[in-house]
Motif scaffolding. Sequence first.
Motif, PDB file in Angstrom:
ATOM      1  N   LEU A 188      35.330  31.482  -1.434  1.00 19.58           N
ATOM      2  CA  LEU A 188      36.239  32.207  -1.110  1.00 19.58           C
ATOM      3  C   LEU A 188      37.137  32.478  -0.248  1.00 19.58           C
ATOM      4  CD1 LEU A 188      34.927  35.350  -3.610  1.00 19.58           C
ATOM      5  CD2 LEU A 188      36.608  33.902  -3.621  1.00 19.58           C
ATOM      6  N   ASN A 189      36.241  32.632   1.711  1.00 15.68           N
ATOM      7  CA  ASN A 189      37.011  31.684   2.715  1.00 15.68           C
ATOM      8  C   ASN A 189      37.428  30.429   2.832  1.00 15.68           C
ATOM      9  OD1 ASN A 189      35.527  34.217   3.431  1.00 15.68           O
ATOM     10  ND2 ASN A 189      34.186  33.286   5.089  1.00 15.68           N
ATOM     11  N   LEU A 190      37.412  29.689   2.088  1.00 16.49           N
ATOM     12  CA  LEU A 190      37.817  28.477   2.124  1.00 16.49           C
ATOM     13  C   LEU A 190      39.361  28.666   2.212  1.00 16.49           C
ATOM     14  CD1 LEU A 190      35.006  25.448   1.024  1.00 16.49           C
ATOM     15  CD2 LEU A 190      35.850  25.646   2.892  1.00 16.49           C
ATOM     16  N   LEU A 191      39.698  29.625   0.345  1.00 16.55           N
ATOM     17  CA  LEU A 191      40.890  29.575   0.672  1.00 16.55           C
ATOM     18  C   LEU A 191      41.661  30.640   1.436  1.00 16.55           C
ATOM     19  CD1 LEU A 191      40.616  30.165  -3.313  1.00 16.55           C
ATOM     20  CD2 LEU A 191      40.476  27.962  -2.333  1.00 16.55           C
ATOM     21  N   THR A 192      40.713  31.256   2.701  1.00 22.88           N
ATOM     22  CA  THR A 192      41.821  31.754   3.531  1.00 22.88           C
ATOM     23  C   THR A 192      42.459  30.595   4.641  1.00 22.88           C
ATOM     24  OG1 THR A 192      39.970  32.100   5.248  1.00 22.88           O
ATOM     25  CG2 THR A 192      40.130  33.754   3.244  1.00 22.88           C
ATOM     26  N   TYR A 193      42.094  29.714   4.161  1.00 30.05           N
ATOM     27  CA  TYR A 193      42.778  28.580   4.982  1.00 30.05           C
ATOM     28  C   TYR A 193      43.861  27.924   4.309  1.00 30.05           C
ATOM     29  CZ  TYR A 193      38.847  28.818   8.298  1.00 30.05           C
ATOM     30  OH  TYR A 193      38.006  29.055   8.816  1.00 30.05           O
ATOM     31  N   PRO A 194      45.389  28.624   4.754  1.00 30.79           N
ATOM     32  CA  PRO A 194      46.764  27.999   3.843  1.00 30.79           C
ATOM     33  C   PRO A 194      46.243  26.577   3.952  1.00 30.79           C
ATOM     34  CG  PRO A 194      47.326  29.634   5.991  1.00 30.79           C
ATOM     35  CD  PRO A 194      44.904  29.398   5.872  1.00 30.79           C
ATOM     36  N   TRP A 195      46.175  25.580   4.629  1.00 26.95           N
ATOM     37  CA  TRP A 195      46.439  24.246   4.526  1.00 26.95           C
ATOM     38  C   TRP A 195      45.122  23.668   3.000  1.00 26.95           C
ATOM     39  CZ3 TRP A 195      41.821  23.253   6.749  1.00 26.95           C
ATOM     40  CH2 TRP A 195      41.588  23.672   7.870  1.00 26.95           C
ATOM     41  N   ILE A 196      44.045  24.921   3.097  1.00 25.05           N
ATOM     42  CA  ILE A 196      43.130  23.972   2.251  1.00 25.05           C
ATOM     43  C   ILE A 196      43.744  24.892   0.463  1.00 25.05           C
ATOM     44  CG2 ILE A 196      40.584  24.727   1.067  1.00 25.05           C
ATOM     45  CD1 ILE A 196      39.541  24.841   4.517  1.00 25.05           C
ATOM     46  N   GLU A 197      44.298  26.107   0.632  1.00 17.64           N
ATOM     47  CA  GLU A 197      44.412  26.429  -0.862  1.00 17.64           C
ATOM     48  C   GLU A 197      45.839  25.478  -1.199  1.00 17.64           C
ATOM     49  OE1 GLU A 197      45.273  30.952  -2.687  1.00 17.64           O
ATOM     50  OE2 GLU A 197      45.820  30.727  -0.637  1.00 17.64           O
ATOM     51  N   GLN A 198      46.467  25.456  -0.638  1.00 17.25           N
ATOM     52  CA  GLN A 198      47.598  24.869  -0.840  1.00 17.25           C
ATOM     53  C   GLN A 198      47.062  23.814  -1.635  1.00 17.25           C
ATOM     54  OE1 GLN A 198      50.342  22.737   2.105  1.00 17.25           O
ATOM     55  NE2 GLN A 198      52.471  23.640   1.445  1.00 17.25           N
ATOM     56  N   LYS A 199      46.049  22.682  -0.661  1.00 19.29           N
ATOM     57  CA  LYS A 199      45.921  20.894  -2.037  1.00 19.29           C
ATOM     58  C   LYS A 199      45.032  21.992  -2.766  1.00 19.29           C
ATOM     59  CE  LYS A 199      45.464  18.343   2.582  1.00 19.29           C
ATOM     60  NZ  LYS A 199      46.976  17.526   1.891  1.00 19.29           N
ATOM     61  N   VAL A 200      44.203  22.222  -2.861  1.00 20.14           N
ATOM     62  CA  VAL A 200      43.352  23.718  -3.952  1.00 20.14           C
ATOM     63  C   VAL A 200      43.991  23.964  -4.955  1.00 20.14           C
ATOM     64  CG1 VAL A 200      42.247  24.887  -5.036  1.00 20.14           C
ATOM     65  CG2 VAL A 200      41.595  23.750  -2.592  1.00 20.14           C
ATOM     66  N   ALA A 201      45.765  24.257  -5.127  1.00 19.66           N
ATOM     67  CA  ALA A 201      46.754  24.501  -5.621  1.00 19.66           C
ATOM     68  C   ALA A 201      46.981  23.480  -6.083  1.00 19.66           C
ATOM     69  CB  ALA A 201      47.788  25.615  -5.279  1.00 19.66           C
ATOM     70  N   LYS A 202      48.045  22.489  -5.804  1.00 20.12           N
ATOM     71  CA  LYS A 202      48.408  20.731  -5.864  1.00 20.12           C
ATOM     72  C   LYS A 202      47.260  20.338  -6.716  1.00 20.12           C
ATOM     73  CE  LYS A 202      51.729  21.244  -2.947  1.00 20.12           C
ATOM     74  NZ  LYS A 202      52.184  20.066  -1.460  1.00 20.12           N
ATOM     75  N   GLY A 203      45.987  20.878  -7.331  1.00 22.60           N
ATOM     76  CA  GLY A 203      45.166  19.587  -7.680  1.00 22.60           C
ATOM     77  C   GLY A 203      44.776  18.448  -6.615  1.00 22.60           C
ATOM     78  N   GLU A 204      45.254  18.180  -5.617  1.00 20.66           N
ATOM     79  CA  GLU A 204      44.778  17.299  -4.797  1.00 20.66           C
ATOM     80  C   GLU A 204      43.159  17.881  -3.905  1.00 20.66           C
ATOM     81  OE1 GLU A 204      47.524  17.607  -1.626  1.00 20.66           O
ATOM     82  OE2 GLU A 204      49.546  16.785  -3.144  1.00 20.66           O
ATOM     83  N   LEU A 205      41.975  18.593  -4.017  1.00 20.16           N
ATOM     84  CA  LEU A 205      41.425  19.479  -3.150  1.00 20.16           C
ATOM     85  C   LEU A 205      40.408  19.677  -4.706  1.00 20.16           C
ATOM     86  CD1 LEU A 205      40.020  18.950  -0.456  1.00 20.16           C
ATOM     87  CD2 LEU A 205      41.219  21.111  -0.200  1.00 20.16           C
ATOM     88  N   SER A 206      39.660  20.133  -4.686  1.00 17.50           N
ATOM     89  CA  SER A 206      38.533  20.972  -4.552  1.00 17.50           C
ATOM     90  C   SER A 206      36.976  21.101  -4.308  1.00 17.50           C
ATOM     91  CB  SER A 206      37.909  19.981  -6.215  1.00 17.50           C
ATOM     92  OG  SER A 206      38.285  19.301  -7.319  1.00 17.50           O
ATOM     93  N   VAL A 207      36.621  22.473  -4.405  1.00 17.89           N
ATOM     94  CA  VAL A 207      35.995  23.475  -3.823  1.00 17.89           C
ATOM     95  C   VAL A 207      34.354  23.834  -4.346  1.00 17.89           C
ATOM     96  CG1 VAL A 207      35.484  25.473  -2.148  1.00 17.89           C
ATOM     97  CG2 VAL A 207      37.445  24.069  -2.404  1.00 17.89           C
ATOM     98  N   HIS A 208      33.558  23.173  -4.524  1.00 20.92           N
ATOM     99  CA  HIS A 208      32.226  23.284  -4.510  1.00 20.92           C
ATOM    100  C   HIS A 208      31.142  24.183  -3.856  1.00 20.92           C
ATOM    101  CE1 HIS A 208      33.780  19.542  -6.998  1.00 20.92           C
ATOM    102  NE2 HIS A 208      34.402  19.118  -6.539  1.00 20.92           N
ATOM    103  N   GLY A 209      30.319  24.339  -4.591  1.00 23.88           N
ATOM    104  CA  GLY A 209      29.339  24.843  -4.351  1.00 23.88           C
ATOM    105  C   GLY A 209      27.717  24.376  -4.579  1.00 23.88           C
ATOM    106  N   GLY A 210      27.134  24.435  -4.223  1.00 21.79           N
ATOM    107  CA  GLY A 210      25.917  23.728  -4.180  1.00 21.79           C
ATOM    108  C   GLY A 210      24.476  24.355  -4.294  1.00 21.79           C
ATOM    109  N   TYR A 211      23.450  24.549  -4.494  1.00 25.94           N
ATOM    110  CA  TYR A 211      21.893  25.146  -3.654  1.00 25.94           C
ATOM    111  C   TYR A 211      21.346  24.036  -3.642  1.00 25.94           C
ATOM    112  CZ  TYR A 211      18.788  28.732  -3.073  1.00 25.94           C
ATOM    113  OH  TYR A 211      17.484  29.778  -3.190  1.00 25.94           O
TER     114      TYR A 211
END
Length: 246
Positions: A188-211
């Motif tokens: 969620l914090n990643l999406l507070t970066y405008p240039w990250i959320e913009q690319k995620v919204a456009k489908g240019e960047l995917s954000v994943h979690g792992g454990y």
Amino acid sequence: MKEPPGLTQKLDKNRLDRLAESENGCDLFEDLKHRFLRFKKHKFEENLGHFQNLAEGQAPKFMIIACADSRVCPSVILGFQPGEAFMVRNVANLVPPFESGPSETNAALEFAVNSLKVENILVIGHSRCGGIRALMSMQDEVDSSSFIRSWVIVGKNARLNTKSAASHLGFDQQCRHCEKESVDHSLLNLLTYPWIEQKVAKGELSVHGGYYDFVDCTFEKWTLDYKGSNFGKNSRLPVKNRFYWC
């Protein structure tokens, strides 16, 4: 002036102790030397063309944010080869929000996303994390003299959610819950970066979690489901493509 016998013996013992420490240090670096030479012979020289290409530039598909814990090495666990993943490691694999200001983690994010144009960001949490344990052990007031506490407070919302959702569990189980909860909050914090959320919204960047659970060697992976979701301050993370590798 002659030194007393006791003092002479003490000085001799100190010299021997320093010599032993020096020899042990030499043994450690001798081992590292042999590891490097094996790498050069069996990896570098046998894949010379690949490494020559890497010398001209890098184009990794992944940005990895992992813990500094010595037991959690993404290249070993997930088999990343040189040039495949741009990595940053910090205590408890935390991502501070945009408004927190500059840090080595968001500097690495900026370079990976805007310059290298990675297509995936993967935040990896893990079992028995000392940083998360420090976070869960904190009192309400942060000890500003501790670098560790001042850093892990980034995960305070994950701590609060864990205390609320898992208050009936023992402390060790709460820590395990928070190890995963903190990954979701970092996403969620990643999406507070405008240039990250913009690319995620456009489908240019995917954000994943792992454990990664290094006790029984299992790996859980999930992907943030951005489309059609509202991300408020207290939102739960919508996910998709959750897989469990064992």
